[in-house]
Design an enzyme around this catalytic site. Structure first.
Site, PDB file in Angstrom:
ATOM      1  N   ILE A  36       4.745 -18.425  52.451  1.00 29.34           N
ATOM      2  CA  ILE A  36       5.610 -17.918  53.510  1.00 29.34           C
ATOM      3  C   ILE A  36       4.792 -17.233  54.605  1.00 29.34           C
ATOM      4  O   ILE A  36       5.286 -16.937  55.686  1.00 29.34           O
ATOM      5  CB  ILE A  36       6.667 -16.950  52.921  1.00 29.34           C
ATOM      6  CG1 ILE A  36       7.857 -16.824  53.872  1.00 29.34           C
ATOM      7  CG2 ILE A  36       6.046 -15.614  52.542  1.00 29.34           C
ATOM      8  CD1 ILE A  36       9.083 -16.212  53.253  1.00 29.34           C
ATOM      9  N   ASP A  53       8.919 -21.500  52.912  1.00 33.68           N
ATOM     10  CA  ASP A  53       9.702 -20.547  52.139  1.00 33.68           C
ATOM     11  C   ASP A  53      10.147 -21.235  50.850  1.00 33.68           C
ATOM     12  O   ASP A  53      10.883 -22.218  50.883  1.00 33.68           O
ATOM     13  CB  ASP A  53      10.910 -20.102  52.968  1.00 33.68           C
ATOM     14  CG  ASP A  53      11.804 -19.095  52.243  1.00 33.68           C
ATOM     15  OD1 ASP A  53      11.581 -18.849  51.041  1.00 33.68           O
ATOM     16  OD2 ASP A  53      12.725 -18.576  52.897  1.00 33.68           O
ATOM     17  N   TYR A 143      11.795  -8.344  36.583  1.00 37.34           N
ATOM     18  CA  TYR A 143      10.854  -9.458  36.519  1.00 37.34           C
ATOM     19  C   TYR A 143      10.971 -10.192  35.186  1.00 37.34           C
ATOM     20  O   TYR A 143      11.046 -11.431  35.140  1.00 37.34           O
ATOM     21  CB  TYR A 143       9.438  -8.916  36.719  1.00 37.34           C
ATOM     22  CG  TYR A 143       8.343  -9.960  36.714  1.00 37.34           C
ATOM     23  CD1 TYR A 143       8.311 -10.986  37.655  1.00 37.34           C
ATOM     24  CD2 TYR A 143       7.298  -9.890  35.785  1.00 37.34           C
ATOM     25  CE1 TYR A 143       7.284 -11.923  37.671  1.00 37.34           C
ATOM     26  CE2 TYR A 143       6.277 -10.815  35.799  1.00 37.34           C
ATOM     27  CZ  TYR A 143       6.267 -11.824  36.728  1.00 37.34           C
ATOM     28  OH  TYR A 143       5.257 -12.753  36.739  1.00 37.34           O
TER      29      TYR A 143
END
Length: 317
Positions: A36, A53, A143
């Site tokens: 990105i 992206d 996460y």
């Protein structure tokens, strides 16, 4: 002639070194790096690069069609410590990017996927020593939840649609070439830089917090080895345990002091301590060793010598 490989998240800690190694093996023109944001100059100039992206399905599809990509390495992710600060952004990046590549493979537009999982899939109730390949997980971080969910989706797409998706659970990774990107094991890189630059390090984990770690060269070797293995050898399409060494901040400091006796360390645990306490101390990776001959080359002694030698050279330059 080999068809090109696309790396999503090529400018991150793992992605950067993976890109260099794949280009050295298959040729710069066959490895399309993307992120990105732009990466360092050498990465940008050594082969094709696309601003991309990983959450944009159409943009990924366009690049795949343009270059006739055969394999995708999805390295884009928001790591553990950063994800705790921005949970919804982390979920969006970590999950939507995975669905994008899984669906592209389901539709026959790519043939093989690498997606990294992590020791973060394990939780407080997981066995801490020699954590098995299949065990109680119950991750307690944003996460870890995204990585466990991702593992289940990878296995689902393999069983339901025949998607060839492969994965390893990375431990903490150590490299002198790239800085880490917001993980709970970042201290194991920062400490070497501090030893060279100031001779002192303030650690955000307790001195006896033992975690599984790996030198980056081993992580890259494992990733490529898994992807090059015959499909029949891959017995799990969720994710393989990957082990190398385990140590505490106290132990890594002692290994540095053998080279820099005056090096000092202090301890000031922060929110990352709770994350670290939920993770294993060591990993049983016997299935990876059996299925595709995984074997690490670096222990703590070799890692410390290599890190300090290269960082000193970097400072002189």
């Amino acid at each position: 002639m080999r068809k090109p490989i696309l790396i999503l998240g090529a400018c991150g800690q793992i992605g950067t070194e993976l890109t260099y190694e794949l280009r050295s093996i298959f040729g710069g023109e066959n490895i399309i790096a993307s992120d990105i944001r732009e990466g360092n100059e050498s990465l940008m100039q050594a082969g094709p690069f696309e601003l991309l992206d990983a959450t944009n399905y159409e943009a990924i599809e366009d690049v795949i069609m343009h270059y006739e990509v055969e394999e995708v390495y999805l390295m884009a992710a928001m790591l553990s410590a950063t994800a705790e600060k921005f949970p919804m952004r982390a979920w969006n990046l970590n999950m939507n990017s995975l669905f994008n590549v899984l669906n592209l493979a389901k539709e026959g537009k790519i043939e093989k996927i690498f997606w990294p999982s992590s020791i973060a899939v394990f939780g407080p109730n997981t066995p801490k020593e020699s954590t098995p390949q299949s065990t109680l997980m119950e991750p307690s971080t944003v996460y870890g939840i995204s990585k466990q969910s991702g593992e289940r989706w990878c296995e689902y797409y393999f069983k339901k649609f025949g998607v060839d998706v492969r994965s390893v659970r990375y431990p903490g990774l150590i490299s002198w070439k790239t800085m880490p990107g917001g993980g709970t094991t970042d201290y194991a890189v920062e400490i070497y830089h501090a030893a060279i630059n100031s001779g002192f390090y303030k650690c955000f984990l307790k001195e006896d917090t033992k975690l599984p770690m790996m030198y980056m060269d081993d992580a890259v070797k494992a990733t490529i080895s898994l992807m090059l293995s015959p499909r029949k050898n891959i017995k799990t399409h969720a994710s393989y345990n990957l082990g190398s060494m385990s140590f505490s901040p106290q132990e890594i400091a002692a290994s540095i002091q053998k080279h820099i006796p005056e090096f000092e360390i202090s301890y000031s645990p922060d929110f990352r301590q709770q994350i670290a306490d939920s993770w294993p101390k060591s990993i049983d990776d016997s299935q990876a060793r059996q299925d595709w001959n995984w074997s690490p080359e670096f222990d703590l002694k070799k890692t410390t010598a290599t890190m300090l030698s290269n960082l000193r050279r970097k400072v002189r330059e």
